[in-house]
Design a protein around this motif. Structure first.
Motif, PDB file in Angstrom:
ATOM      1  N   THR A 159       0.969  -1.274   0.192  1.00  0.00           N
ATOM      2  CA  THR A 159       0.019  -0.059   0.014  1.00  0.00           C
ATOM      3  C   THR A 159       0.931   1.428   0.138  1.00  0.00           C
ATOM      4  O   THR A 159       2.195   1.483   0.201  1.00  0.00           O
ATOM      5  CB  THR A 159      -0.882  -0.172   1.082  1.00  0.00           C
ATOM      6  N   ILE A 160       0.160   2.212  -0.073  1.00  0.00           N
ATOM      7  CA  ILE A 160       0.890   3.643  -0.135  1.00  0.00           C
ATOM      8  C   ILE A 160       0.643   4.123   1.321  1.00  0.00           C
ATOM      9  O   ILE A 160      -0.495   4.220   1.841  1.00  0.00           O
ATOM     10  CB  ILE A 160       0.112   4.748  -0.943  1.00  0.00           C
ATOM     11  N   THR A 161       1.805   4.267   2.137  1.00  0.00           N
ATOM     12  CA  THR A 161       1.675   4.442   3.775  1.00  0.00           C
ATOM     13  C   THR A 161       1.882   5.955   3.872  1.00  0.00           C
ATOM     14  O   THR A 161       2.474   6.861   3.027  1.00  0.00           O
ATOM     15  CB  THR A 161       2.956   3.466   4.175  1.00  0.00           C
ATOM     16  N   LEU A 162       1.892   6.136   5.224  1.00  0.00           N
ATOM     17  CA  LEU A 162       2.307   7.637   5.686  1.00  0.00           C
ATOM     18  C   LEU A 162       3.864   7.889   5.433  1.00  0.00           C
ATOM     19  O   LEU A 162       4.186   9.041   5.162  1.00  0.00           O
ATOM     20  CB  LEU A 162       2.006   7.620   7.165  1.00  0.00           C
ATOM     21  N   GLU A 163       4.677   6.702   5.408  1.00  0.00           N
ATOM     22  CA  GLU A 163       6.119   6.992   5.055  1.00  0.00           C
ATOM     23  C   GLU A 163       6.201   7.387   3.454  1.00  0.00           C
ATOM     24  O   GLU A 163       7.047   8.359   3.370  1.00  0.00           O
ATOM     25  CB  GLU A 163       6.772   5.560   5.162  1.00  0.00           C
ATOM     26  N   ASP A 164       5.466   6.909   2.914  1.00  0.00           N
ATOM     27  CA  ASP A 164       5.341   7.365   0.987  1.00  0.00           C
ATOM     28  C   ASP A 164       5.133   8.857   0.970  1.00  0.00           C
ATOM     29  O   ASP A 164       5.683   9.553   0.325  1.00  0.00           O
ATOM     30  CB  ASP A 164       4.654   6.577   0.350  1.00  0.00           C
ATOM     31  N   VAL A 165       4.091   9.462   1.605  1.00  0.00           N
ATOM     32  CA  VAL A 165       3.627  10.532   1.656  1.00  0.00           C
ATOM     33  C   VAL A 165       4.452  11.658   2.131  1.00  0.00           C
ATOM     34  O   VAL A 165       4.861  12.467   1.400  1.00  0.00           O
ATOM     35  CB  VAL A 165       2.388  10.715   2.435  1.00  0.00           C
ATOM     36  N   VAL A 166       5.284  11.268   3.305  1.00  0.00           N
ATOM     37  CA  VAL A 166       6.006  12.246   3.836  1.00  0.00           C
ATOM     38  C   VAL A 166       7.405  12.212   3.231  1.00  0.00           C
ATOM     39  O   VAL A 166       8.090  13.362   3.009  1.00  0.00           O
ATOM     40  CB  VAL A 166       6.366  11.758   5.245  1.00  0.00           C
ATOM     41  N   ILE A 169       3.030  14.194   8.500  1.00  0.00           N
ATOM     42  CA  ILE A 169       1.900  13.182   8.763  1.00  0.00           C
ATOM     43  C   ILE A 169       1.830  12.925  10.373  1.00  0.00           C
ATOM     44  O   ILE A 169       1.327  12.079  10.909  1.00  0.00           O
ATOM     45  CB  ILE A 169       2.717  11.564   8.463  1.00  0.00           C
ATOM     46  N   ASP A 170       2.190  14.144  11.167  1.00  0.00           N
ATOM     47  CA  ASP A 170       1.977  14.348  12.622  1.00  0.00           C
ATOM     48  C   ASP A 170       1.246  15.611  12.607  1.00  0.00           C
ATOM     49  O   ASP A 170       1.789  16.454  12.064  1.00  0.00           O
ATOM     50  CB  ASP A 170       3.109  13.954  13.283  1.00  0.00           C
ATOM     51  N   GLY A 171       0.299  15.747  13.544  1.00  0.00           N
ATOM     52  CA  GLY A 171      -0.322  17.082  13.970  1.00  0.00           C
ATOM     53  C   GLY A 171      -1.966  17.005  13.963  1.00  0.00           C
ATOM     54  O   GLY A 171      -2.429  15.660  14.280  1.00  0.00           O
ATOM     55  N   GLU A 172      -2.412  17.983  14.054  1.00  0.00           N
ATOM     56  CA  GLU A 172      -3.932  18.164  13.979  1.00  0.00           C
ATOM     57  C   GLU A 172      -4.664  17.491  12.815  1.00  0.00           C
ATOM     58  O   GLU A 172      -3.978  17.443  11.637  1.00  0.00           O
ATOM     59  CB  GLU A 172      -4.710  19.387  14.230  1.00  0.00           C
ATOM     60  N   PRO A 173      -5.769  16.523  12.955  1.00  0.00           N
ATOM     61  CA  PRO A 173      -6.379  16.076  11.924  1.00  0.00           C
ATOM     62  C   PRO A 173      -6.969  17.373  11.056  1.00  0.00           C
ATOM     63  O   PRO A 173      -7.335  18.413  11.553  1.00  0.00           O
ATOM     64  CB  PRO A 173      -7.374  15.366  12.381  1.00  0.00           C
ATOM     65  N   VAL A 174      -7.030  16.714   9.696  1.00  0.00           N
ATOM     66  CA  VAL A 174      -7.433  18.061   8.534  1.00  0.00           C
ATOM     67  C   VAL A 174      -8.927  17.936   8.675  1.00  0.00           C
ATOM     68  O   VAL A 174      -9.610  17.094   8.005  1.00  0.00           O
ATOM     69  CB  VAL A 174      -6.747  17.627   7.203  1.00  0.00           C
TER      70      VAL A 174
END
Length: 497
Positions: free
Chosen positions: A100-107, A114-119
């Motif tokens: 899958t496309i993970t948070l690692e790929d996005v960042v 990939i950390d912080g308040e939800p959008v």
């Protein structure tokens, strides 16, 4: 001759929505061809940002996304990948297992936090939001959406000596255009919801949102929708999908004309522009390649040789979240991030993952004045616990046991294996569908009468050929059906005699 081996799943408790998936239609001979891909990175460099604006964009968390290079999308590759996407698990079901496309790929590919308040935020009347934060209201605000062309027309060139209020308005318009062209692109093709605009009211607060997690929630939903046999379009950050595939799979990769930019961050810059040559194939060719994918064709850890000194410290410190089993949010969209289904992407041995509860994605109508946070409190709570739900591997694993389990729950094949003559026929029909799709997307605006006539001629010829092929196929099916009935009747007559 067709090979009619059961494509699966044998056990449907994981892929319970198979009947609605595009692979069911393809197996029955109903090809849909390429997807219409909606992303607009080609116009981003036409915005002229002042140094002050660039600082505000960086403060809002988009300093790296604004560097996103214009990329020619390979619609056929994206369509073939979508055929293997399953919204039940938010993963690609490939021959080697789930990926899958993970948070690692996005960042790492896009440089988004990939950390912080939800959008997520309150929904206000679009006209009042535009008036307050942009200083003007477009004539057309249907569906609470603003045209990208309108934003570009009125805000793309901000004078360097403009007053602070005007600079902030132009920067908010750019940010809305940026997300509407990339991570939050819609199937309308040229519009972006105004609901994102209030998140850019305060640039410092904007920089505290987990934009990468929001982008992934949006993309998961877009991939899931596009995987249904009733759909023909896809939105979201398709540059991310394409570069994820380039990074991890030996399918459709471009050839580098020079040494890749491995020392640049974000890593999407490796695939930019003229540094590489792309040879595009049709959907059938990519499908065949994915159907025969081997473990040696997969780069499980594509970022290990990258220069980590180029990664900002705040992003490095959040990388542990790449394996967080959590809920991703983007306003009314809540999607599961399930890293335990693809542990090999994090350098761990793959075990049989936990069962996942079935969940129905509800389309929440985003009305003015709605408090979405209150309506999505469970998803928000799961996101708040993200640091406590990191997937962990085990030292000794029999991955053969995993693959035996996987073969029972997955869809092994997308298309039937056919004779060379049938394959050539399918390739021809698919190619004509792709030509028709491209021709229909080309606008006659700005063309002279001669070129307009040529374009209309191409459309007419291709659509006529497709109609004739469909009519011929229908006749063949009717003939086969009639022959089958006659054989059954003859068989019954023999029995009675």
């Amino acid at each position: 001759m067709e090979v009619n081996e059961d494509p699966g799943p044998i056990d449907s408790h994981v892929l319970y929505d198979q009947d609605n998936h595009v692979s069911s239609a393809i197996w029955d001979g109903q090809e849909r061809g390429v997807l219409r891909c909606h992303e607009h990175t080609s116009m981003l460099d036409q915005w002229k940002l002042t140094p002050i604006q660039i600082k505000l964009v960086e403060k809002a968390g988009f300093g790296y996304l604004r560097l996103l290079p214009p990329m020619s999308l390979d619609n056929a590759l994206i369509a073939a990948l979508v055929e293997r996407w399953r919204r039940e698990t938010n993963t690609f079901h490939l021959t080697v297992g789930e990926m899958t496309i993970t948070l690692e790929d996005v960042v790492l590919l896009l440089g988004l936090a990939i950390d912080g308040e939800p959008v997520i935020g309150p929904i206000s009347a679009p006209s009042s939001v535009c008036e307050k934060l942009l200083g003007r209201v477009p004539d057309d605000l249907n569906g609470g959406m603003v045209k990208l062309t309108w934003l570009k027309e009125f805000f793309s060139e901000c004078p360097e000596d403009a007053p602070p209020e005007e600079i902030e308005r132009c920067t908010r318009a750019y940010l809305l255009y940026l997300v509407g062209s990339t991570i939050f692109s819609t199937t309308t093709g040229n519009k972006v919801p105004v609901m994102y605009l209030p998140l850019f009211e305060n640039f410092e607060k904007a920089g505290k949102f987990a934009w990468g997690a929001g982008a992934l929630a949006f993309l998961y939903r877009a991939l899931g929708n596009a995987s249904l046999k009733s759909q023909s379009t896809i939105s979201g950050c398709l540059t991310l999908v394409q570069c994820w595939s380039y990074s991890r799979l030996n399918v459709g990769q471009p050839k580098f004309n020079q040494e890749p930019y491995i020392d640049s961050f974000p890593y999407v810059l490796k695939w930019r522009g003229k540094s590489c040559t792309r040879t595009k194939c049709n959907v059938l060719s990519y499908r065949k390649a994915l159907d025969s994918l081997n473990a040696s064709d997969v780069h499980w850890l594509p970022y290990k040789d990258m220069d980590y000194t180029t990664i900002p410290e705040d992003i490095k410190s959040s990388l542990i979240l790449r394996a967080s089993r959590t809920m991703l949010l983007c306003f009314d969209k809540a999607e599961r991030h399930l890293p335990d289904r693809c542990l090999r992407q994090f350098g761990m041995h793959q075990t049989i993952p936990k069962d996942i509860e079935r969940w129905e994605r509800k389309s929440r109508i985003v009305d003015h004045g709605i408090d979405l946070i209150g309506k999505m409190d469970l998803a928000v709570k799961q996101w708040s616990e993200r640091w406590h739900t990191i997937a962990k591997g085990v030292d000794i694993v029999d991955e053969d046991r995993y693959m035996q389990w996987y073969q029972k729950i997955t869809r092994k094949f997308i298309g039937r294996v056919t004779s060379s003559l049938e394959s050539e026929y399918q390739r021809t029909v698919t190619a004509m569908r792709e030509i028709a799709s491209i021709a229909d997307l080309v606008s006659t605006e700005g063309l002279d009468s001669y070129n307009t006539e040529l374009l209309n001629g191409v459309k007419s010829i291709v659509h006529k050929c497709l109609t004739e092929q469909i009519d011929e196929t229908s006749k063949e099916k009717m003939t086969k059906k009639g022959n089958r009935k006659r054989r059954q009747k003859d068989h019954l007559c023999v029995e009675y005699e």
